[in-house]
Enzyme design. Sequence first.
Site, mmCIF file in Angstrom:
data_model
loop_
_atom_site.group_PDB
_atom_site.id
_atom_site.type_symbol
_atom_site.label_atom_id
_atom_site.label_comp_id
_atom_site.label_asym_id
_atom_site.label_seq_id
_atom_site.Cartn_x
_atom_site.Cartn_y
_atom_site.Cartn_z
ATOM 1 N N SER A 48 63.772 19.305 -19.841
ATOM 2 C CA SER A 48 63.817 20.602 -19.170
ATOM 3 C C SER A 48 62.392 21.087 -18.930
ATOM 4 O O SER A 48 61.465 20.744 -19.686
ATOM 5 C CB SER A 48 64.555 21.619 -20.040
ATOM 6 O OG SER A 48 64.464 22.926 -19.504
ATOM 7 N N TYR A 101 66.954 26.786 -27.722
ATOM 8 C CA TYR A 101 66.932 25.766 -26.666
ATOM 9 C C TYR A 101 65.504 25.298 -26.396
ATOM 10 O O TYR A 101 65.232 24.091 -26.298
ATOM 11 C CB TYR A 101 67.552 26.336 -25.400
ATOM 12 C CG TYR A 101 67.736 25.326 -24.286
ATOM 13 C CD1 TYR A 101 68.799 24.421 -24.314
ATOM 14 C CD2 TYR A 101 66.869 25.300 -23.203
ATOM 15 C CE1 TYR A 101 68.973 23.507 -23.290
ATOM 16 C CE2 TYR A 101 67.048 24.395 -22.179
ATOM 17 C CZ TYR A 101 68.098 23.498 -22.221
ATOM 18 O OH TYR A 101 68.260 22.581 -21.204
#
Length: 318
Positions: A141, A154
């Site tokens: 990501s 996250y």
Amino acid sequence: MPEHPVVVVTGASSGIGRASALAFAAQGATLVLAARGGSALRAAAAECRAAGARHVEPVVTDVSDRDAVDGLVDGARRRWGRVDVCVHAAAVMAYGRVDEVPPEVFDRVVTTNLLGTANVARACLAQFRRQRSGTLVVVGSLLGRVTTPRMGAYVTSKWGVRGLARILSQEVRDLGDVHVCIVEPAGTDTPIYRQAANYTGRYGRPPVPVDSPERVARSVLRAARHPRRHSRLLGPTSPFIVAGFTLLPGVYDALVGPLVAVGALARERVAPHDGTVFAPRPEGDATHGLWGRHWLRAVAAAGAAGAAGAGAALVRRR
């Protein structure tokens, strides 16, 4: 990568994993699909068969379970003789300040995303070393390179995933035809934002500009075909965001909070819940989320207004 590879895909029931499975299916691959939700996984398998996969085998698997992951990869080897590519896309998400998110939710996000990646890597690389070839493509990501408030679990996990992928790529350099790559998308139109655990009071959403999962899947496919390039950062604004984070940390930190509030949280209210962190919700699994291009202009305008306001506030403080 062979013309008709044997490909293991984790997180294959939804989002980028499902789109990646379909991309390989269109190339005539043999697919072993893994996810926690059996019904959504079977639906993804049916789509892959219709898209042109030679063979498709769905295997219910939780990547945080090391024995289950070992069984997944070993089962693929025993049935098909080899594993040519592994795409690791399984992940969960939680919204909320670090002190708001229940500790067990925070820990589970990190366990699934980071330790799950380690489990998949161990199993796949052991097989790749035996056969002296193979490519592991990890879906990371943009949030493995920068930080944002209200997504601490996250972000923590994805920073770890990026570091782990880099280490793995270094450790296979002695094997000429074994590779580890990481594809790092920014905001993507997938269901994960609605399925994330949430303690902010507002649903999450992908910040603009929003990529399609198919575009990310094409990058995954290119990484499998041309794995010499270790890292692929996606999104037209991602290099500028990383540069701002690195070169102008004070400005970045002043702007990121207001921008998250405007561009990464929807107006729709939601009660606190743990989403898919502990168990799947197959009814919410799909390739796409709710974030088609019809809403981008309004959000882009709101984001620009938020950035302008935050910038003005910063100037006033100085």
